[in-house]
Design an enzyme around this catalytic site. Structure first.
Site, PDB file in Angstrom:
ATOM      1  N   SER A  61       0.864  -1.177   0.000  1.00  0.00           N
ATOM      2  CA  SER A  61       0.000   0.000   0.000  1.00  0.00           C
ATOM      3  C   SER A  61       0.900   1.226   0.000  1.00  0.00           C
ATOM      4  O   SER A  61       2.079   1.143   0.363  1.00  0.00           O
ATOM      5  CB  SER A  61      -0.873   0.006   1.266  1.00  0.00           C
ATOM      6  OG  SER A  61      -1.576   1.221   1.406  1.00  0.00           O
ATOM      7  N   TYR A 120      -2.358  -1.628  10.282  1.00  0.00           N
ATOM      8  CA  TYR A 120      -2.262  -1.870   8.844  1.00  0.00           C
ATOM      9  C   TYR A 120      -0.960  -1.281   8.305  1.00  0.00           C
ATOM     10  O   TYR A 120      -0.216  -1.940   7.576  1.00  0.00           O
ATOM     11  CB  TYR A 120      -3.470  -1.242   8.163  1.00  0.00           C
ATOM     12  CG  TYR A 120      -3.504  -1.365   6.659  1.00  0.00           C
ATOM     13  CD1 TYR A 120      -3.810  -2.575   6.049  1.00  0.00           C
ATOM     14  CD2 TYR A 120      -3.269  -0.258   5.839  1.00  0.00           C
ATOM     15  CE1 TYR A 120      -3.875  -2.680   4.669  1.00  0.00           C
ATOM     16  CE2 TYR A 120      -3.330  -0.352   4.464  1.00  0.00           C
ATOM     17  CZ  TYR A 120      -3.634  -1.577   3.880  1.00  0.00           C
ATOM     18  OH  TYR A 120      -3.696  -1.678   2.510  1.00  0.00           O
TER      19      TYR A 120
END
Length: 264
Positions: free
Chosen positions: A141, A154
């Protein structure tokens, strides 16, 4: 990928979102695919919607079941006899403040996004070494390069993936094994709806940034170009990709920009 044809590609997280989009794009080529996720029924639906379903095999896999990875790799190898590319796409996001988040949620995020991914990679690695070629493609990401509120666990897991795979790339360049890190920005999938809250329950609602993100189909095509060119890292998204460069040269400015954006 050296060519656009005749690759054996294993995709995790293929039952929805980016994984499903990748499967649909790749099925139009001459590749043979293995698609995995926890949801066997949904995998079969994805397979049946593809252009060449006869070139697709379903292999259910749960990244939290780390001890099963060697068995899963053995099963995958038996399907076509070899694997050229592993696309580590499966993962789960988070939407909760640090002060409220239970430690069990952090453990789940790490087990799925980091430990499960490296366990599967490590189980497949000896096969790549023996065949003297292979490519690991790991979807992290932009949050693997800089951080944002409400995504602490995350972000931590995605940052960790970069550390691990940068080392793997160095250790196995001599074995003709390559690593491509794919860093998505906002993509219009169910990632926000499925994101874990402070107690580990799904958020069950979308957010504006995700809803306005790049379509999975466009993303998949851009991602395949990065894989073909064996890029070290590819940042794929809209304006949010600029955060990579702002972070590199003006980290305090990025801090202020993220705070002003009030992103959830």
């Amino acid at each position: 990928m050296a060519t656009n044809k005749n690759k054996i590609i294993w995709i995790t997280g293929a039952s929805s979102g980016l994984g499903k989009a990748l499967t649909l794009v790749l099925s139009k080529k001459d590749h043979k695919l293995i698609i995995s996720s926890r949801n066997k029924d949904q995998l079969n639906k994805v397979k049946s919607s593809c252009s060449n379903p006869e070139n697709i095999e379903v292999l259910p896999l749960d990244l939290e079941d780390i001890s099963s990875m060697s068995i899963k790799v053995d099963k995958a190898m038996l399907i076509y006899g070899s694997i050229d590319i592993l696309i580590n796409n499966a993962g789960i996001s988070q939407r909760s403040l640090i002060i409220n988040t239970e430690m069990s949620v952090y453990k789940q995020l790490m087990d799925i996004n980091y430990m499960g991914t490296i366990a599967l990679t490590k189980a497949l690695l000896p096969h790549f070494v023996r065949q003297r070629q292979g490519q690991f493609v790991t979807v992290t990401s932009l949050m693997g390069k800089f951080s944002s509120p409400y995504r602490s666990g995350y972000c931590g897991a995605k940052h960790a993936l970069h550390g691990f795979f940068d080392a793997l790339r160095m250790e196995h360049a001599k074995d003709n094994i390559s690593v491509t890190m794919i860093c998505p920005g906002f993509v219009n999938t169910d990632i926000a709806r499925n994101a874990l809250t402070s107690t580990g329950t799904p958020q069950k609602e979308n957010d504006k940034a995700t809803q306005n993100g790049m379509s999975p189909e466009i993303f998949a095509k851009k991602m395949m170009r990065a894989i073909k060119n064996k890029k070290f890292e590819a940042y794929i998204g809209k304006r949010e990709v600029m955060g990579i460069y702002v972070k590199r040269f003006f980290p305090k400015l990025l801090h202020r920009m993220v705070l002003r954006s009030q992103v959830r």
